[in-house]
Each structure stands twice: as structure tokens, then as C-alpha cells.
Design a protein around this motif. Sequence first.
Motif, PDB file in Angstrom:
ATOM      1  N   UNK A   1       1.198  -7.026 -13.728  1.00  0.00           N
ATOM      2  CA  UNK A   1       0.026  -7.765 -14.225  1.00  0.00           C
ATOM      3  C   UNK A   1      -1.213  -6.876 -14.143  1.00  0.00           C
ATOM      4  N   UNK A   2      -1.970  -6.732 -15.241  1.00  0.00           N
ATOM      5  CA  UNK A   2      -3.171  -5.885 -15.229  1.00  0.00           C
ATOM      6  C   UNK A   2      -4.222  -6.425 -14.266  1.00  0.00           C
ATOM      7  N   UNK A   3      -4.930  -5.528 -13.624  1.00  0.00           N
ATOM      8  CA  UNK A   3      -5.987  -5.951 -12.725  1.00  0.00           C
ATOM      9  C   UNK A   3      -7.245  -6.288 -13.504  1.00  0.00           C
ATOM     10  N   UNK A   4      -8.011  -7.230 -13.021  1.00  0.00           N
ATOM     11  CA  UNK A   4      -9.293  -7.545 -13.617  1.00  0.00           C
ATOM     12  C   UNK A   4     -10.284  -6.447 -13.269  1.00  0.00           C
ATOM     13  N   UNK A   5     -11.384  -6.382 -13.996  1.00  0.00           N
ATOM     14  CA  UNK A   5     -12.334  -5.284 -13.833  1.00  0.00           C
ATOM     15  C   UNK A   5     -12.950  -5.232 -12.450  1.00  0.00           C
ATOM     16  N   UNK A   6     -12.996  -6.354 -11.756  1.00  0.00           N
ATOM     17  CA  UNK A   6     -13.628  -6.380 -10.432  1.00  0.00           C
ATOM     18  C   UNK A   6     -12.608  -6.314  -9.301  1.00  0.00           C
ATOM     19  N   UNK A   7     -11.348  -6.059  -9.614  1.00  0.00           N
ATOM     20  CA  UNK A   7     -10.322  -6.002  -8.592  1.00  0.00           C
ATOM     21  C   UNK A   7     -10.060  -4.564  -8.159  1.00  0.00           C
ATOM     22  N   UNK A   8      -9.675  -4.430  -6.894  1.00  0.00           N
ATOM     23  CA  UNK A   8      -9.404  -3.119  -6.335  1.00  0.00           C
ATOM     24  C   UNK A   8      -7.953  -3.061  -5.867  1.00  0.00           C
ATOM     25  N   UNK A   9      -7.265  -2.003  -6.235  1.00  0.00           N
ATOM     26  CA  UNK A   9      -5.911  -1.786  -5.749  1.00  0.00           C
ATOM     27  C   UNK A   9      -5.822  -0.360  -5.234  1.00  0.00           C
ATOM     28  N   UNK A  10      -5.037  -0.173  -4.188  1.00  0.00           N
ATOM     29  CA  UNK A  10      -5.023   1.107  -3.478  1.00  0.00           C
ATOM     30  C   UNK A  10      -3.604   1.632  -3.329  1.00  0.00           C
ATOM     31  N   UNK A  11      -3.428   2.915  -3.615  1.00  0.00           N
ATOM     32  CA  UNK A  11      -2.168   3.595  -3.340  1.00  0.00           C
ATOM     33  C   UNK A  11      -2.438   4.595  -2.223  1.00  0.00           C
ATOM     34  N   UNK A  12      -1.572   4.599  -1.213  1.00  0.00           N
ATOM     35  CA  UNK A  12      -1.783   5.427  -0.023  1.00  0.00           C
ATOM     36  C   UNK A  12      -0.617   6.382   0.175  1.00  0.00           C
TER      37      UNK A  12
ATOM     38  N   UNK B   1      -4.116   7.722  11.340  1.00  0.00           N
ATOM     39  CA  UNK B   1      -5.286   7.344  10.536  1.00  0.00           C
ATOM     40  C   UNK B   1      -4.870   6.432   9.393  1.00  0.00           C
ATOM     41  N   UNK B   2      -3.746   6.742   8.763  1.00  0.00           N
ATOM     42  CA  UNK B   2      -3.270   5.903   7.676  1.00  0.00           C
ATOM     43  C   UNK B   2      -3.010   4.476   8.112  1.00  0.00           C
ATOM     44  N   UNK B   3      -2.407   4.312   9.275  1.00  0.00           N
ATOM     45  CA  UNK B   3      -2.151   2.967   9.799  1.00  0.00           C
ATOM     46  C   UNK B   3      -3.452   2.233  10.107  1.00  0.00           C
ATOM     47  N   UNK B   4      -4.430   2.972  10.631  1.00  0.00           N
ATOM     48  CA  UNK B   4      -5.718   2.346  10.947  1.00  0.00           C
ATOM     49  C   UNK B   4      -6.427   1.901   9.673  1.00  0.00           C
ATOM     50  N   UNK B   5      -6.349   2.721   8.627  1.00  0.00           N
ATOM     51  CA  UNK B   5      -6.963   2.356   7.348  1.00  0.00           C
ATOM     52  C   UNK B   5      -6.252   1.155   6.746  1.00  0.00           C
ATOM     53  N   UNK B   6      -4.923   1.163   6.810  1.00  0.00           N
ATOM     54  CA  UNK B   6      -4.135   0.049   6.267  1.00  0.00           C
ATOM     55  C   UNK B   6      -4.460  -1.249   6.981  1.00  0.00           C
ATOM     56  N   UNK B   7      -4.597  -1.204   8.279  1.00  0.00           N
ATOM     57  CA  UNK B   7      -4.917  -2.406   9.051  1.00  0.00           C
ATOM     58  C   UNK B   7      -6.209  -3.039   8.563  1.00  0.00           C
ATOM     59  N   UNK B   8      -7.211  -2.205   8.282  1.00  0.00           N
ATOM     60  CA  UNK B   8      -8.488  -2.729   7.790  1.00  0.00           C
ATOM     61  C   UNK B   8      -8.361  -3.232   6.362  1.00  0.00           C
ATOM     62  N   UNK B   9      -7.648  -2.497   5.524  1.00  0.00           N
ATOM     63  CA  UNK B   9      -7.473  -2.924   4.135  1.00  0.00           C
ATOM     64  C   UNK B   9      -6.861  -4.315   4.052  1.00  0.00           C
ATOM     65  N   UNK B  10      -5.928  -4.598   4.946  1.00  0.00           N
ATOM     66  CA  UNK B  10      -5.260  -5.903   4.944  1.00  0.00           C
ATOM     67  C   UNK B  10      -6.196  -7.035   5.361  1.00  0.00           C
ATOM     68  N   UNK B  11      -7.327  -6.681   5.945  1.00  0.00           N
ATOM     69  CA  UNK B  11      -8.296  -7.683   6.376  1.00  0.00           C
ATOM     70  C   UNK B  11      -9.397  -7.910   5.344  1.00  0.00           C
ATOM     71  N   UNK B  12      -9.421  -7.087   4.290  1.00  0.00           N
ATOM     72  CA  UNK B  12     -10.466  -7.179   3.272  1.00  0.00           C
ATOM     73  C   UNK B  12     -10.023  -8.082   2.130  1.00  0.00           C
ATOM     74  N   UNK B  13     -10.875  -9.012   1.757  1.00  0.00           N
ATOM     75  CA  UNK B  13     -10.534  -9.969   0.708  1.00  0.00           C
ATOM     76  C   UNK B  13     -10.506  -9.346  -0.687  1.00  0.00           C
ATOM     77  N   UNK B  14     -11.211  -8.215  -0.863  1.00  0.00           N
ATOM     78  CA  UNK B  14     -11.367  -7.636  -2.187  1.00  0.00           C
ATOM     79  C   UNK B  14     -10.160  -6.827  -2.651  1.00  0.00           C
ATOM     80  N   UNK B  15      -9.226  -6.559  -1.776  1.00  0.00           N
ATOM     81  CA  UNK B  15      -8.080  -5.719  -2.122  1.00  0.00           C
ATOM     82  C   UNK B  15      -6.952  -6.580  -2.679  1.00  0.00           C
ATOM     83  N   UNK B  16      -6.580  -6.311  -3.911  1.00  0.00           N
ATOM     84  CA  UNK B  16      -5.563  -7.121  -4.568  1.00  0.00           C
ATOM     85  C   UNK B  16      -4.143  -6.605  -4.352  1.00  0.00           C
TER      86      UNK B  16
END
Length: 226
Positions: free
Chosen positions: A1-12, A19-34
Motif C-alpha cells: 500500500x502506498x504511503x501518504x505524503x505525511x507518512x514516514x517509513x524507515x528501513x534499518x 545503537x540500532x536496537x536503541x533507535x528501534x526502541x524509540x521508533x516503536x514509541x513514535x506515532x508518526x512511523x507507519x
Amino acid sequence: MPLKSNEVSVVILGGSGAVGKAALKTLLQLNNIQQITLLGRNPISTVKTNCVQQHKIDVSDPRSYQNYVQGHTTAICTLGVGQPTKVSKEEFIKIDKIAVLNFATECKKVGVKHFELLASVGINAKSSSYYLRTKGELVEALKALDFDRLSIFQPSMILTPTNRYGIGQAITLKIWPLLKPFFIGSLRKYKGIPVNVLGQAMAKNILKEGEAYEVLQWDQFYTVSK
């Protein structure tokens, strides 16, 4: 499904490291990450959520992951050799430079706009240190790819809660925090940074406005992570 213009998706790439695990932990807490896609040698067994997809890949072979980087707005790369002095120069360059640059190139091909790299303080393409020179050469190559936004994170000593690499790191983890009062003025960038703060900064930075090319060091880590 295409993302909307205001959506954020991240590949790690490198999400299984500290550090990667620490970043992932925070990303999972952010509402803006689709959507979050993790690429690595082995899946992270503790991550079980619908917004995360994991793929086992060969980091040295872009063909093993080129189909997985599509559809993302942002890429975070924390891939790197844990103890560079324990491997040959050739192996270090293969992982920390060539594999990272290949990943970035694939991301650029499919339209990733923002690329974040975990690097190191003091990197310079003309440094006499092969470690700092290799990292500096990598950054110059990333700049040439011309991402809409390129964020280079330059920590000094990364302070982890546990010792991962033996007695040498154990001693460093004990001593480095004691040196903090001596890192003043232009030396502030050499202060040790708790891994959770660095991870938070890498995650939250993707939702903040930034420059087309930006270097983040100790002070910026705390500013962005708030």
C-alpha cells in the motif's frame, strides 16, 4: 500500500547492534512511523509488532535486499564492525564502507529521501588513521549520492550498560565518564554518550527539520533526543 505524503517509513541496516536496537526502541514509541523494515544477518526475536518487517540478508550482496528497501522515506544505517582492531583492514573496509555504500546506493535508487549514518567523531577522508579515513571516505561518497537529506551522527565513546567486548571495553566504560569534566569547549564532542540517548537522537531526528547535509555530535544528540 502506498504511503501518504505525511507518512514516514524507515528501513534499518544494522538494527541488531546496540545503537540500532536503541533507535528501534524509540521508533516503536513514535506515532508518526507507519512502517519499519529491519535488514540483517539474523532477525531480532524480541521484536513482535505488525508495523515491523524483518528480512534476513547478506549485507555484502545488495541483490539480497534490493527489493526490501522500496517504499521507505528514510534509511538508518548503524552497520559496522564492533571491534575494528580485531579484523583485517580489508574486512573493516568491506563492512564499514563498501557494504554501507551499497546499501545507500540501493536506497537512493528507489527514492529514499533521508539517509542517517552512525559514524564517529574525528572522521576525515584525509586522516592518517585508516579507521577515520575510511569513515571519512564513506561520508564523501554518501554526499555524492545527493540525498534530499543526509544526517551523519558522530559520537565519541558510546556508553553501553553492559560490556560487550572484554576487559578493554570494561576499563573504558569505567574511565570515560570520569573524564567528562575535562571535555569542555571544542572538546565537548568527545564526551561519552549513553547508547539510549544516541538511539533516541537517531530516531527522533527523522521527524525534525534539518539541513540537506548535517553533522550531529554530543550537544546535538541531547537536543534532538528531547
